[in-house]
Structures are given as structure tokens and as C-alpha cells.
Design a protein around this motif. Structure first.
Motif, mmCIF file in Angstrom:
data_model
loop_
_atom_site.group_PDB
_atom_site.id
_atom_site.type_symbol
_atom_site.label_atom_id
_atom_site.label_comp_id
_atom_site.label_asym_id
_atom_site.label_seq_id
_atom_site.Cartn_x
_atom_site.Cartn_y
_atom_site.Cartn_z
ATOM 1 N N ARG A 21 74.278 206.467 63.817
ATOM 2 C CA ARG A 21 74.386 205.791 62.153
ATOM 3 C C ARG A 21 74.260 207.014 61.180
ATOM 4 N N ALA A 22 73.416 207.844 61.602
ATOM 5 C CA ALA A 22 72.973 209.097 60.973
ATOM 6 C C ALA A 22 74.038 210.040 60.617
ATOM 7 N N THR A 23 74.858 210.128 61.721
ATOM 8 C CA THR A 23 76.023 211.020 61.810
ATOM 9 C C THR A 23 77.047 210.560 60.990
ATOM 10 N N ASP A 24 77.150 209.084 61.166
ATOM 11 C CA ASP A 24 78.388 208.641 60.339
ATOM 12 C C ASP A 24 78.295 208.590 58.718
ATOM 13 N N ILE A 25 76.804 208.779 58.304
ATOM 14 C CA ILE A 25 76.587 208.880 57.224
ATOM 15 C C ILE A 25 76.914 210.202 56.517
ATOM 16 N N ILE A 26 76.478 211.156 57.558
ATOM 17 C CA ILE A 26 76.595 212.467 57.313
ATOM 18 C C ILE A 26 78.295 212.727 56.928
ATOM 19 N N LEU A 27 78.987 212.208 57.916
ATOM 20 C CA LEU A 27 80.523 212.446 57.674
ATOM 21 C C LEU A 27 80.937 211.967 56.550
ATOM 22 N N GLU A 28 80.524 210.536 56.208
ATOM 23 C CA GLU A 28 81.102 209.632 55.082
ATOM 24 C C GLU A 28 80.739 210.667 53.767
ATOM 25 N N GLU A 29 79.619 211.140 53.596
ATOM 26 C CA GLU A 29 79.158 211.638 52.464
ATOM 27 C C GLU A 29 80.137 212.827 52.038
ATOM 28 N N ALA A 30 80.564 213.603 53.372
ATOM 29 C CA ALA A 30 81.411 214.787 53.412
ATOM 30 C C ALA A 30 82.610 214.541 52.777
ATOM 31 N N ALA A 31 83.153 213.264 53.390
ATOM 32 C CA ALA A 31 84.263 212.819 53.014
ATOM 33 C C ALA A 31 84.457 212.389 51.345
ATOM 34 N N LYS A 32 83.605 211.991 50.891
ATOM 35 C CA LYS A 32 83.536 211.778 49.449
ATOM 36 C C LYS A 32 83.406 212.884 48.563
ATOM 37 N N HIS A 33 83.030 214.031 49.003
ATOM 38 C CA HIS A 33 82.963 215.113 48.117
ATOM 39 C C HIS A 33 84.338 215.969 47.814
ATOM 40 N N ASP A 34 84.843 215.921 46.626
ATOM 41 C CA ASP A 34 86.099 216.559 46.556
ATOM 42 C C ASP A 34 86.246 218.048 47.045
ATOM 43 N N ALA A 35 85.305 218.680 46.864
ATOM 44 C CA ALA A 35 85.538 220.424 47.430
ATOM 45 C C ALA A 35 85.272 220.671 48.813
ATOM 46 N N ILE A 36 84.789 219.530 49.808
ATOM 47 C CA ILE A 36 84.789 219.645 51.062
ATOM 48 C C ILE A 36 86.058 219.232 51.774
ATOM 49 N N LEU A 37 86.576 220.192 52.560
ATOM 50 C CA LEU A 37 88.160 220.191 53.123
ATOM 51 C C LEU A 37 88.222 219.080 54.230
ATOM 52 N N ASP A 38 89.089 218.261 54.308
ATOM 53 C CA ASP A 38 89.569 217.133 55.374
ATOM 54 C C ASP A 38 90.171 217.949 56.501
ATOM 55 N N ASP A 39 90.944 219.180 56.294
ATOM 56 C CA ASP A 39 91.193 220.069 57.324
ATOM 57 C C ASP A 39 91.100 221.514 57.223
ATOM 58 N N PRO A 40 90.260 222.142 58.014
ATOM 59 C CA PRO A 40 89.296 221.619 58.962
ATOM 60 C C PRO A 40 88.499 220.548 58.411
ATOM 61 N N GLY A 41 88.115 219.666 59.396
ATOM 62 C CA GLY A 41 87.318 218.622 58.914
ATOM 63 C C GLY A 41 85.908 218.798 59.177
ATOM 64 N N PRO A 42 85.069 218.220 58.527
ATOM 65 C CA PRO A 42 83.419 218.224 58.873
ATOM 66 C C PRO A 42 83.190 217.810 60.245
ATOM 67 N N SER A 43 81.913 218.133 60.782
ATOM 68 C CA SER A 43 81.465 217.704 62.126
ATOM 69 C C SER A 43 79.962 217.933 62.114
ATOM 70 N N VAL A 44 79.354 217.113 62.830
ATOM 71 C CA VAL A 44 77.980 216.989 63.077
ATOM 72 C C VAL A 44 77.646 217.274 64.471
ATOM 73 N N ARG A 45 76.683 218.141 64.951
ATOM 74 C CA ARG A 45 76.095 218.509 66.196
ATOM 75 C C ARG A 45 74.555 218.281 66.314
ATOM 76 N N LEU A 46 74.095 217.695 67.225
ATOM 77 C CA LEU A 46 72.783 217.823 67.592
ATOM 78 C C LEU A 46 72.275 219.013 67.762
ATOM 79 N N VAL A 47 71.279 219.768 67.311
ATOM 80 C CA VAL A 47 70.996 221.238 67.794
ATOM 81 C C VAL A 47 69.745 221.380 68.087
ATOM 82 N N GLU A 48 68.499 220.371 67.693
ATOM 83 C CA GLU A 48 67.334 220.527 68.103
ATOM 84 C C GLU A 48 66.477 219.287 68.238
#
Length: 284
Positions: A194-221
Motif C-alpha cells: 500500500r505504501a508503494t502504491d501511494i509513493i507511485l501515485e503521488e509521483a504520477a500526480k506531479h507534473d515535473a516527474i516523467l512518465d518515461d522513464p517512470g518512477p519506481s520503488v525499492r525496499l532498501v533497508e
């Protein structure tokens, strides 16, 4: 009368030899100067233009070439005039002076050479913001000896070109796009998907963030109190102001969306435990 005539003849011969030497000197000087001006200097200009050197480099190289032509002209003129011994002695003396000056100004000369390579290789240009050796700022001017950088606190740093040429310099605006990263920490009891979906959704809403290449989320720690989810997104035509503004707006929108979804962004809690020992001492 005869000795007087001989002396007169000798004086005339000496004057003739001096006149011939002067004529040879002038002819040799003018000939080499004309060859340098008509052939060598234009050839150097054409070579530098073909190699796409900066205007400052071409100007410096042209000036150096003209100086070399003058030195060569004087050397040739003295040689054809018959003053080779004088020229040899002067060359030795001049070489010693040049060596001493070279040792004394080796850092200065090194910065000049570094400036030429910076102008030729173009690791950065005027207007780019760069990062080097713990510093960052926007390049205002690139000279042959130093580069001038304005920090984001509106301070000017004058950097020797040798420092920029001999150390790693990061140029975030060298390409048309720039990837940014930020780690969001969520609680161990929260839903990672659910947290990953929210992070991606908010990225999609921002006009300055590109769709291609698209945003991604990784569990890092897996931290002491949170699970780290690293968001990666791309922006176009990167600039320092855009970079900071986009990150700030995006992180704020994700934080607000987390709050609405009941996803916790934990922080470290510290609890102090122990006991206090009270000692009583009878008064004398």
C-alpha cells in the motif's frame, strides 16, 4: 700617407661589413616574420577552429604562436648576420632564466594547462551547477587560470582550474534528464504494498516527474525502527532550483498521503530506565 690610406680602407671595410650584417639581420627578421604571419599563425588558427576549441584557447594559442615567431625571427636574424656566438650565449642565459621561472610558477602554469583542457573537454559549461570536493554551485565564468562558481548561498568561490581538472567533478545537468532518490521510512506493521502504491501515485500526480522513464520503488533497508522504501523518479531539463522544488513538493505530498492512509513514518523512541540512590549523611 700610406698608413693613413690603409686605415681608411680598413674603416671602409668594417663599415661595409657592418652594413652587410645589418642588412642580413633585417632581411632574416622580416622574412621569418612574414612567413610566420602569412603561414604559421593562420595554420594554427585553422587547426584550433577545426578542433572546436574555445575562443579563449584560440586567442592564447595565437598569442603564443606570434611570440614564438618573433623569437625564431630574432634567432634567425642573428644567425644570418654572423652573430651565432652571441646568440648561443644569450640562449644559455635565457634558458636558465626560463627554468627558474618555470620552477617558481609551476602551479600557475599547471592551472593554465588545466584551464585549456577544461575549455577543450567541456566537463562543464558556464551556467551548469557542479559538485566537487564537498562544494557545489553554479559556474559563472571559466578563465584560463581559474573558474568562478556562485554557491547557492550567493557566495563566489574562485577555484584554481587545477583543482577541477585533477579531482572528480559531478555535473548533474550534463544530460537532458536527471534521476532523484529519496528514502521513505514506514513502520514494521504498515502495509509495504500500500505504501508503494501511494509513493507511485503521488509521483504520477506531479507534473515535473516523467512518465518515461517512470518512477519506481525499492525496499532498501530494515532499520531499527522503520522499513526503508527508496523512491526513484526522473525530471527533465534538470536545474538546481527545479531539483530542490520537485523533491520538496513530492516528499510533502507523499507524507500527507501517508497520514491520510494511516501509514506511520516512525521515529526513534528512547526510554531511559534506572534508579536513583539517595544517600543521607548525618550532620556532625
Amino acid at each position: 700617407m700610406v698608413p693613413l690610406q690603409i686605415d681608411t680602407i680598413r674603416e671602409a671595410v668594417n663599415l661595409g661589413e657592418i652594413a652587410v650584417s645589418m642588412a642580413l639581420f633585417v632581411v632574416g627578421l622580416v622574412a621569418v616574420l612574414l612567413l610566420g604571419k602569412l603561414l604559421l599563425v593562420p595554420a594554427v588558427k585553422r587547426a584550433l577552429t577545426a578542433s572546436e576549441f574555445e575562443k579563449a584557447v584560440k586567442s592564447l594559442a595565437t598569442s603564443v604562436t606570434r611570440a614564438v615567431v618573433w623569437v625564431a625571427a630574432i634567432a634567425v636574424a642573428f644567425t644570418v648576420a654572423g652573430y651565432g656566438a652571441f646568440l648561443s650565449a644569450f640562449a644559455v642565459f635565457g634558458g636558465a632564466i626560463a627554468l627558474a621561472i618555470g620552477f617558481a610558477a609551476q602551479d600557475l602554469l599547471g592551472n593554465f594547462v588545466a584551464g585549456i583542457f577544461i575549455l577543450k573537454d567541456k566537463p562543464f559549461e558556464v551556467g551548469d551547477w557542479i559538485e566537487w570536493d564537498g562544494n557545489a554551485g553554479r559556474v559563472e565564468d571559466i578563465d584560463l587560470r581559474v573558474s568562478r562558481v556562485r554557491t547557492f548561498d550567493n557566495e563566489r568561490i574562485t577555484v584554481p582550474n587545477g583543482d577541477l581538472a585533477n579531482n572528480a567533478v559531478t555535473n548533474p545537468v550534463a544530460y537532458e534528464t536527471l534521476r532523484q532518490k529519496f528514502v521513505f521510512g514506514i513502520g514494521y506493521d504498515d502495509d509495504i504494498d500500500r505504501a508503494t502504491d501511494i509513493i507511485l501515485e503521488e509521483a504520477a500526480k506531479h507534473d515535473a516527474i516523467l512518465d518515461d522513464p517512470g518512477p519506481s520503488v525499492r525496499l532498501v533497508e530494515l532499520g531499527d525502527s522503520d522499513v526503508g522504501l527508496q523512491a526513484r523518479w526522473w525530471i527533465e531539463d534538470p536545474d538546481r532550483g527545479d531539483f530542490v522544488q520537485v523533491r520538496s513538493e513530492y516528499v510533502q505530498s507523499v507524507k500527507e498521503a501517508f497520514d491520510q492512509a494511516g501509514i506511520d513514518i516512525p521515529y526513534v523512541h528512547r526510554e531511559l530506565t534506572g534508579s536513583v540512590e539517595v544517600l543521607e549523611k548525618a550532620a556532625e
